[in-house]
Design a protein around this motif. Structure first.
Motif, PDB file in Angstrom:
ATOM      1  N   ASP A  76      34.053  43.662  33.389  1.00 17.95           N
ATOM      2  CA  ASP A  76      34.600  44.844  34.038  1.00 17.95           C
ATOM      3  C   ASP A  76      33.731  46.051  33.722  1.00 17.95           C
ATOM      4  O   ASP A  76      33.014  46.086  32.700  1.00 17.95           O
ATOM      5  N   GLN A 105      35.225  42.913  43.685  1.00 18.30           N
ATOM      6  CA  GLN A 105      35.840  41.660  43.259  1.00 18.30           C
ATOM      7  C   GLN A 105      35.176  40.478  43.949  1.00 18.30           C
ATOM      8  O   GLN A 105      34.886  39.453  43.322  1.00 18.30           O
ATOM      9  N   ARG A 124      34.433  35.424  32.121  1.00 24.83           N
ATOM     10  CA  ARG A 124      34.913  36.585  32.880  1.00 24.83           C
ATOM     11  C   ARG A 124      35.622  37.504  31.896  1.00 24.83           C
ATOM     12  O   ARG A 124      36.705  37.203  31.399  1.00 24.83           O
ATOM     13  N   LYS A 126      37.511  40.797  30.814  1.00 22.09           N
ATOM     14  CA  LYS A 126      38.365  41.801  31.421  1.00 22.09           C
ATOM     15  C   LYS A 126      38.959  42.714  30.359  1.00 22.09           C
ATOM     16  O   LYS A 126      39.170  42.299  29.222  1.00 22.09           O
ATOM     17  N   PRO A 130      44.015  39.921  30.341  1.00 26.65           N
ATOM     18  CA  PRO A 130      43.753  39.648  31.759  1.00 26.65           C
ATOM     19  C   PRO A 130      44.994  39.606  32.640  1.00 26.65           C
ATOM     20  O   PRO A 130      44.911  39.863  33.832  1.00 26.65           O
ATOM     21  N   GLY A 134      45.570  43.133  35.225  1.00 27.38           N
ATOM     22  CA  GLY A 134      44.145  42.858  35.188  1.00 27.38           C
ATOM     23  C   GLY A 134      43.674  41.912  36.284  1.00 27.38           C
ATOM     24  O   GLY A 134      42.522  41.488  36.272  1.00 27.38           O
ATOM     25  N   GLY A 136      44.161  38.961  36.480  1.00 26.56           N
ATOM     26  CA  GLY A 136      43.770  37.683  35.889  1.00 26.56           C
ATOM     27  C   GLY A 136      44.382  36.496  36.605  1.00 26.56           C
ATOM     28  O   GLY A 136      43.719  35.476  36.812  1.00 26.56           O
ATOM     29  N   GLU A 139      42.488  35.680  39.707  1.00 24.14           N
ATOM     30  CA  GLU A 139      41.202  35.033  39.456  1.00 24.14           C
ATOM     31  C   GLU A 139      41.389  33.570  39.075  1.00 24.14           C
ATOM     32  O   GLU A 139      40.597  32.712  39.483  1.00 24.14           O
TER      33      GLU A 139
END
Length: 296
Positions: A76, A105, A124, A126, A130, A134, A136, A139
């Motif tokens: 991030d 993104q 990844r 964050k 996450p 976030g 998360g 993702e």
């Protein structure tokens, strides 16, 4: 199929949706089913890591370990430099700017899939945790839809731990028995839905300082009193962390006067002053619960 030939088309016409309703780039069916492997047959691995509140000493032991062993870290934009210094490999930073969050993104998704298809270990990274505002979960679902199951390494969430690091406990016996965490920047730019005032509730509003005047107006409309304590917690866990205290009636003018150092969050409720020297004068507090002060 050859992983190098994977079509990562991310234009608007090639987006598909899965169960969460979140857009996801289309990959060939075989790749989605099997994931990708590098030329040596090694399968790519995805690890979703929470960077916590800023201090690398407050990362989990597992987070330290995977950051040092990663092949690439997708980070991030506002990850503090001391955390990034742990990383030994390439760091690819999200290019998130106002009005371009979706494009940023997609850019991270594309780079992640490229590296995973080569058999790389992709971290990844964050902010905070996450799964607390976030994205998360989005993702995890995205990469699952493309054949990769994420390993999750939690991080300290600024929503709870940020105030605590700055001397504001989000609950305190006899003062606050509930916590509500809101986002000041919901999807499509919507303001949060603020419930009617409850004296024993602590409100923590993330990503809200730039919209502070609007948040204050929402609080007024839902019965929150003008003299209710409010704090802006800035850069919690970093060496330059700061707490700005005021009331609902004065916080906007106070922040305009002293400025603001992002990232920050807003805490609303009587816990704001519970550990401060002036707390004993707050008429809402029971002196027997303070611990640090004796009743006069």
């Amino acid at each position: 199929s050859d992983p190098k030939s994977i079509d990562l088309a991310l234009d608007a016409g090639s987006l598909s949706s899965f169960s969460s309703g979140v857009p996801s780039p289309v990959l060939p069916a075989k790749t989605i089913a099997n994931g990708g492997s590098g030329s040596d047959g090694k399968r790519g691995k995805l690890i979703l890591v929470g960077a916590g509140v800023g201090d690398p000493e407050l990362l989990t032991v597992r987070a330290h370990r995977v950051l040092k062993r990663a092949d690439i870290v997708l980070a991030d934009k506002l990850i503090p430099e001391p955390v990034l210094e742990i990383v030994k490999c390439e760091i690819y930073t999200a290019r998130k700017f106002p009005g371009a969050a979706t494009e940023a993104q997609d850019d991270l998704y594309k780079r992640g899939l490229e590296e995973l298809s080569k058999g790389k270990t992709v971290v990844r990274l964050k902010q905070g945790d996450p799964f607390v505002y976030g994205r998360g979960g989005e993702e995890v679902l995205f990469f699952r839809n493309h054949g990769y199951e994420a390993e999750v390494v939690p991080g300290l969430s600024s929503a709870i731990n940020g105030p605590g690091l700055c001397g504001v406990p989000v609950t305190h016996r006899g003062v606050a028995d509930q916590v509500l965490v809101l986002s000041g920047a919901n999807r499509n730019g919507d303001l949060p839905s603020v419930p009617q005032y409850t004296a024993t509730r602590t409100l923590v509003v993330l990503m809200a300082v730039k919209r502070l005047a609007q948040i204050v107006e929402l609080l007024r409309q839902t019965g929150h009193p003008a003299d209710l304590p409010v704090a802006i917690i800035e850069r919690a866990g970093c060496g330059d962390q700061r707490t700005v205290r005021a009331t609902l009636d004065t916080i906007v003018d106070t922040v305009e006067r002293v400025g603001h150092n992002a990232p920050g969050l807003v805490v609303v409720g009587h816990v704001v002053n519970v550990l401060s020297d002036a707390a004993i004068q707050d008429r809402y507090l029971d002196p027997s619960t303070l611990g640090l002060h004796s009743a006069e």
